[in-house]
Design a protein around this motif. Structure first.
Motif, PDB file in Angstrom:
ATOM      1  N   SER A 165       0.738  -1.291   0.067  1.00  0.00           N
ATOM      2  CA  SER A 165      -0.203  -0.019  -0.173  1.00  0.00           C
ATOM      3  C   SER A 165       0.935   1.361   0.054  1.00  0.00           C
ATOM      4  O   SER A 165       1.800   1.125   0.741  1.00  0.00           O
ATOM      5  CB  SER A 165      -0.939   0.024   1.266  1.00  0.00           C
ATOM      6  OG  SER A 165      -1.817  -1.043   1.295  1.00  0.00           O
ATOM      7  N   TYR A 166       0.488   2.281  -0.794  1.00  0.00           N
ATOM      8  CA  TYR A 166       0.905   3.543  -0.669  1.00  0.00           C
ATOM      9  C   TYR A 166       2.102   3.612  -1.893  1.00  0.00           C
ATOM     10  O   TYR A 166       2.949   2.795  -2.225  1.00  0.00           O
ATOM     11  CB  TYR A 166       1.803   4.255   0.468  1.00  0.00           C
ATOM     12  CG  TYR A 166       0.846   4.281   1.678  1.00  0.00           C
ATOM     13  CD1 TYR A 166      -0.024   5.438   1.618  1.00  0.00           C
ATOM     14  CD2 TYR A 166       0.581   3.352   2.714  1.00  0.00           C
ATOM     15  CE1 TYR A 166      -0.932   5.702   2.862  1.00  0.00           C
ATOM     16  CE2 TYR A 166      -0.274   3.423   3.690  1.00  0.00           C
ATOM     17  CZ  TYR A 166      -0.918   4.567   3.732  1.00  0.00           C
ATOM     18  OH  TYR A 166      -1.957   4.803   4.675  1.00  0.00           O
ATOM     19  N   SER A 196      -7.030   8.652   4.416  1.00  0.00           N
ATOM     20  CA  SER A 196      -6.419   7.910   5.681  1.00  0.00           C
ATOM     21  C   SER A 196      -7.579   7.123   6.225  1.00  0.00           C
ATOM     22  O   SER A 196      -7.182   7.043   7.688  1.00  0.00           O
ATOM     23  CB  SER A 196      -5.415   8.646   6.371  1.00  0.00           C
ATOM     24  OG  SER A 196      -4.463   9.447   5.319  1.00  0.00           O
ATOM     25  N   ARG A 201      -4.036   9.175   9.300  1.00  0.00           N
ATOM     26  CA  ARG A 201      -2.875  10.033   8.657  1.00  0.00           C
ATOM     27  C   ARG A 201      -1.611  10.024   9.976  1.00  0.00           C
ATOM     28  O   ARG A 201      -1.843  10.178  10.846  1.00  0.00           O
ATOM     29  CB  ARG A 201      -3.593  11.223   8.553  1.00  0.00           C
ATOM     30  CG  ARG A 201      -2.766  12.257   7.683  1.00  0.00           C
ATOM     31  CD  ARG A 201      -3.356  13.586   7.575  1.00  0.00           C
ATOM     32  NE  ARG A 201      -4.766  13.547   7.112  1.00  0.00           N
ATOM     33  CZ  ARG A 201      -4.703  13.563   5.551  1.00  0.00           C
ATOM     34  NH1 ARG A 201      -3.985  13.677   4.563  1.00  0.00           N
ATOM     35  NH2 ARG A 201      -5.946  13.431   5.140  1.00  0.00           N
ATOM     36  N   SER A 206       1.517   3.880   8.223  1.00  0.00           N
ATOM     37  CA  SER A 206       1.716   4.137   6.860  1.00  0.00           C
ATOM     38  C   SER A 206       3.145   5.226   6.749  1.00  0.00           C
ATOM     39  O   SER A 206       3.524   5.046   5.586  1.00  0.00           O
ATOM     40  CB  SER A 206       0.544   5.448   6.618  1.00  0.00           C
ATOM     41  OG  SER A 206       0.835   6.475   7.860  1.00  0.00           O
ATOM     42  N   ILE A 210       5.222   4.285   3.332  1.00  0.00           N
ATOM     43  CA  ILE A 210       5.710   5.200   2.481  1.00  0.00           C
ATOM     44  C   ILE A 210       7.098   5.424   2.213  1.00  0.00           C
ATOM     45  O   ILE A 210       7.713   5.626   1.438  1.00  0.00           O
ATOM     46  CB  ILE A 210       5.018   6.665   2.900  1.00  0.00           C
ATOM     47  CG1 ILE A 210       3.147   6.508   2.549  1.00  0.00           C
ATOM     48  CG2 ILE A 210       5.419   7.764   2.167  1.00  0.00           C
ATOM     49  CD1 ILE A 210       2.815   7.809   3.176  1.00  0.00           C
TER      50      ILE A 210
END
Length: 307
Positions: A165-166, A196, A201, A206, A210
């Motif tokens: 993901s991301y 998010s 967020r 996350s 990232i």
């Protein structure tokens, strides 16, 4: 959120041919809600990331065009109609994604990418303008809410599942650039996004993903010569992003992600003049838009705008 999305799909002025809901081992009633709404449900059994789920979904679909939609999105009734009208001979399309809470602030449009391998959504945080009829060719469409021609997904073998993901959508965009596949941005095709909703967020998870995927993005798409020519922007941009993560109390997650990404790191993309040109043009636009953004203001203090 899924109920709201499905209601907005049913309200489209141009009907969807079918709806495939991919369930990544959810623990709520989402699969049952989807079935009661007449959707086909693919149960993955485990959560292996957004890229794998999207690939399963488009491969199960039987249409020329595939809409990729996050569950925390609601569509304006004319979203699909406006994208299809503008799509013509391009490979993908997206519209204006609006913050679902304020409804007058842009969450994103199309994505821009710096030489550092860091991405930004054009227009994020700006007031929603009257973009009636505005169109422009783009390179990267956010997979939050977009439309892809099936043959493009087949040609590029879908999203790279190693991203999880991301930034998997940014990687897809860079591969589209290298393959000569353009997209289009349709300003008045509107979607509302909560943002998010799954991980939160600036959550540790996350930030780690990232941070790792920024490195993967460079390894998958940059050739050795491009990597060498962008070495200083990469160092400056990646370290600066780490400082931003630290400001949010996520310094350890940033370091963990970078360690994961650097294992076996080697730029193995094929030389691509089109990719070089995109990065130059993208960075120029980032510079024009960077006046209010902390990260980009400081990035361009350290890095000369690409020419």
């Amino acid at each position: 959120m899924l109920e709201c999305l499905l209601a907005s799909i049913r309200a489209q002025t141009v009907s969807f041919a079918e709806i495939v809901v991919v369930d990544d081992a959810s623990t709520d009633a989402a699969p049952d809600i989807a079935r009661r709404s007449g959707c086909r449900v693919l149960e993955m059994g485990s959560n292996a990331g957004f890229a794998r789920a999207v690939n399963a979904g488009w491969r199960a679909a039987r249409t020329e065009w595939v809409a990729i939609l996050n569950s925390d999105v609601e569509l304006d009734p004319a979203w699909l109609e406006r994208l299809l009208e503008a799509a013509g001979g391009v490979g993908f399309a997206t519209g204006t994604i609006v913050d679902a809470v304020t409804r007058n602030i842009v969450d994103g449009t199309y994505d821009l990418v710096s030489r550092a391998g860091c991405a930004s959504r054009a227009g994020h945080g700006e007031p929603v303008a009257d973009g009636r009829g505005a169109l422009r060719l783009i390179a990267v469409a956010p997979a939050t809410a977009c439309l892809f021609r099936r043959e493009v997904l087949e040609k590029l073998n879908g999203f790279d599942e190693s991203f999880g993901s991301y930034l998997e959508d940014v990687d897809m965009g860079l591969r589209c650039v290298r393959a000569g596949v353009p997209g289009i941005y349709v300003a008045d095709a509107l979607a509302r996004h909560r943002g998010s909703a799954s991980f939160g967020r600036w959550s540790s998870r996350s930030v780690r993903l990232i941070s790792r995927n920024q490195v993967l993005l460079i390894a998958r798409n940059y050739d050795a010569a491009l990597f060498r020519s962008c070495f200083w922007p990469i160092v400056a941009g990646q370290l600066l992003w780490g400082l931003v993560a630290l400001r949010h109390g996520r310094g350890f997650a940033w370091i963990s992600g970078k360690i994961d990404g650097l294992r076996g790191f080697r730029p193995n993309g094929q030389p691509s003049p089109a990719l070089r040109e995109f990065l130059v043009q993208s960075e120029r636009e980032l510079h024009r838009r960077a006046t209010q953004d902390f990260y980009w203001r400081w990035y361009f203090r350290f890095v000369t705008v690409a020419h």
